[in-house]
Design an enzyme around this catalytic site. Structure first.
Site, PDB file in Angstrom:
ATOM      1  N   ASP A  66      94.028 109.674  92.096  1.00  0.00           N
ATOM      2  CA  ASP A  66      94.429 109.057  90.809  1.00  0.00           C
ATOM      3  C   ASP A  66      93.793 107.520  90.824  1.00  0.00           C
ATOM      4  O   ASP A  66      94.146 106.617  91.887  1.00  0.00           O
ATOM      5  CB  ASP A  66      95.904 109.210  90.819  1.00  0.00           C
ATOM      6  CG  ASP A  66      96.195 108.376  89.356  1.00  0.00           C
ATOM      7  OD1 ASP A  66      95.781 108.961  88.307  1.00  0.00           O
ATOM      8  OD2 ASP A  66      97.065 107.828  89.153  1.00  0.00           O
ATOM      9  N   GLU A 114      89.263 110.470  89.941  1.00  0.00           N
ATOM     10  CA  GLU A 114      89.736 110.093  88.877  1.00  0.00           C
ATOM     11  C   GLU A 114      89.133 108.788  88.456  1.00  0.00           C
ATOM     12  O   GLU A 114      89.710 107.797  88.704  1.00  0.00           O
ATOM     13  CB  GLU A 114      91.198 110.143  88.620  1.00  0.00           C
ATOM     14  CG  GLU A 114      91.820 110.062  87.381  1.00  0.00           C
ATOM     15  CD  GLU A 114      92.077 108.343  86.766  1.00  0.00           C
ATOM     16  OE1 GLU A 114      90.980 107.965  86.055  1.00  0.00           O
ATOM     17  OE2 GLU A 114      93.055 107.684  87.228  1.00  0.00           O
ATOM     18  N   ASP A 166      98.142 112.629  80.834  1.00  0.00           N
ATOM     19  CA  ASP A 166      98.486 111.548  80.105  1.00  0.00           C
ATOM     20  C   ASP A 166      97.982 111.427  78.490  1.00  0.00           C
ATOM     21  O   ASP A 166      98.162 110.409  77.637  1.00  0.00           O
ATOM     22  CB  ASP A 166      97.595 110.335  80.665  1.00  0.00           C
ATOM     23  CG  ASP A 166      98.370 109.838  82.004  1.00  0.00           C
ATOM     24  OD1 ASP A 166      99.793 110.015  81.996  1.00  0.00           O
ATOM     25  OD2 ASP A 166      97.638 109.588  82.756  1.00  0.00           O
TER      26      ASP A 166
END
Length: 493
Positions: A293, A340, A393
């Protein structure tokens, strides 16, 4: 242990990247039971029936009260609240007794007591072996959690100075109350990893890879920062000096202040990145594929003054990403990592990703702004990427689409060739059809949910964040067959 792990990595872990896959994004808490019990196994069976070979989840660590899996109390530990109490009471050593399956804390205390009294010699030996093998993180974690309980679960940097990590451990004094709490926490981690291993083995045995998620930063209130503050940007009292976040972007006009400490990269590098090697070691045990991430933070990170209320005032600071990845490769060989790489991405970030042949991410909801050079348009993809309709998200695809203007909706349907399928299936098919080696769709999109199915609203304190879960009656009888058709048709079976 290390040799076995590395060999396992080279022999098994690389396989997810060798062919096209279809995946579904669903966190464990979004299962009907929100735990590692029967619904998790039923979900694996559903994936198999649908031809899906990748199950993507969010981080599995113990959360704070806000339930965010990206602000965990440990980068190694599992969340005890994910333990299936029904599976626990079925253990032969648990025996017959009254237990409230709705009270996780009380049930785990009961389980700990019965384990100490009635578990077989073989089970006790398995527990002891787990504690020895995981001692590199487990002992700090169980002590931190025990102290936290005695301090009414207040953040560690609000505790008396004598209870801060190095100061307390130097005293070497642990009373009976703390010892009992530590033993119970060891037991909880043993049970979590035991249940998780069974589920993962079941998934792998049915051809389903587990795609995990590793947040780049660590929660300020965590066992990791408490135990080793020298690796983080905190002062002698444990307070932040600077913090992590991102500048203004798609999700927020004022950016996001995450409240995480940043790394003292010089110290980590001087120590051979041992802290990171141990962290990845745990993730390799939990997952077959690992998403990093906020990957761009390993090239440069946004440093925000600790006193800032917004993330507007900050600066980019260089990180030693190349040196870190070389250390990881030296220890573990070629890693099954995904970058990511959303948000503000520079050529230097792209170069770091490509240098280590890491797949990046593409999100179709981002594809229809700007011109023909938009990197999220399918014609601009390289094969080595993971495409999503949306992520945890984002709004659901249907929620996102319904909020667009009529002209924008027409433009998207025109781009997609006026498909016969309505949203969200038109975008789902686009993802599976693309050249991207991996296509992942949130479960909410497969269930055709609107904004009521949104998992997270970034940068906002929202009581609905991280709480969404589905129920089996929402799964239409023909859903698996409908997915399997797309998986087969686009060579992802």
């Amino acid at each position: 242990m290390r040799a076995i792990l590395v060999e396992g990595m080279r022999g098994v872990k690389a396989r997810p990247f060798q062919r096209r896959h279809g995946g579904v994004l669903l966190h464990v808490t979004s299962l009907p039971g929100s735990n590692l019990g029967i619904d998790a196994y039923r979900f694996v069976d559903f994936l198999v029936e649908a031809g899906i070979t990748v199950w993507q989840i969010l981080p599995l660590g113990p959360t704070h009260e806000d339930l965010s899996p990206y602000q965990c109390l440990s980068v190694h530990a599992g969340n005890p609240k994910l333990i299936s109490l029904r599976c626990l009471v079925e253990e032969p050593w648990f025996g017959i007794c009254d237990i409230d399956l709705n009270d996780c804390g009380a049930a785990l205390w009961q389980g700990y007591r019965r384990f100490t009294l009635y578990a077989s010699q073989a089970m006790q030996a398995e527990f002891a072996a787990f504690c020895r093998e995981q001692a590199f993180w487990l002992e700090d974690y169980v002590l931190f959690q025990a102290l936290r309980e005695t301090q009414d679960n207040a953040p560690w940097f609000e505790w008396p100075q004598k209870l801060h990590g190095h100061a307390f451990k130097e005293l070497g004094v642990v009373g009976k109350e703390l010892e009992t709490l530590m033993d119970r926490n060891r037991f909880e981690q043993f049970i979590f990893f035991r249940q998780w291993s069974r589920l993962k083995n079941y998934a792998n045995g049915h051809g389903v890879f587990i795609f995990g998620d590793m947040p780049i930063f660590v929660a300020h209130d965590s066992a990791d920062v408490w135990a080793q503050p020298e690796y983080f940007t905190v002062d002698k009292g444990g307070q932040l000096t600077v913090m992590a976040g991102v500048p203004p972007d798609y999700f927020s006009a004022t950016g996001q202040c995450w409240g995480n400490p940043l790394y003292q990269w010089d110290r980590l590098e001087d120590d051979g990145f041992g802290w990171w090697l141990e962290r990845v070691r745990t993730q390799l045990r939990l997952c077959d594929i690992i998403r990093i991430d906020h990957f761009r933070g390993l090239e440069s990170y946004w440093e925000i003054p600790a006193s800032s209320k917004t993330a507007v005032k900050g600066r980019w600071v260089k990180a030693p990403g190349e040196a870190l990845f070389r250390a990881l490769e030296d220890s573990y060989g070629s890693l099954p990592l995904v970058a990511e790489d959303l948000g503000i991405i520079t050529p230097a970030v792209d170069a770091l990703r490509d240098q280590f042949h890491l797949p990046g991410m593409k999100v179709l909801q981002f594809a229809f702004e700007g011109g023909s050079d938009n990197p999220y348009l399918p014609e601009n993809y390289l094969e080595n990427c993971v495409v999503y309709t949306g992520t945890h998200d984002n709004d659901t695809t249907l929620g996102w689409f319904n909020k667009l203007s009529e002209d924008k909706r027409h433009y998207i349907y025109e781009y997609l060739g006026f498909p016969s399928e309505p949203m969200p299936w038109a975008l789902i098919e686009c993802a599976f059809q693309s050249i991207a080696k991996h296509a992942v769709v949130p479960m909410q999109d497969l269930l055709e949910l609107g904004s009521e199915g949104r998992m997270n609203l970034p940068g906002m304190i929202d009581n609905n964040n991280w709480r969404w879960h589905f129920n089996w009656p929402q799964v239409k009888p023909d859903l698996a067959a409908r997915i399997r058709y797309l998986v087969r048709h686009y060579d992802r079976l």
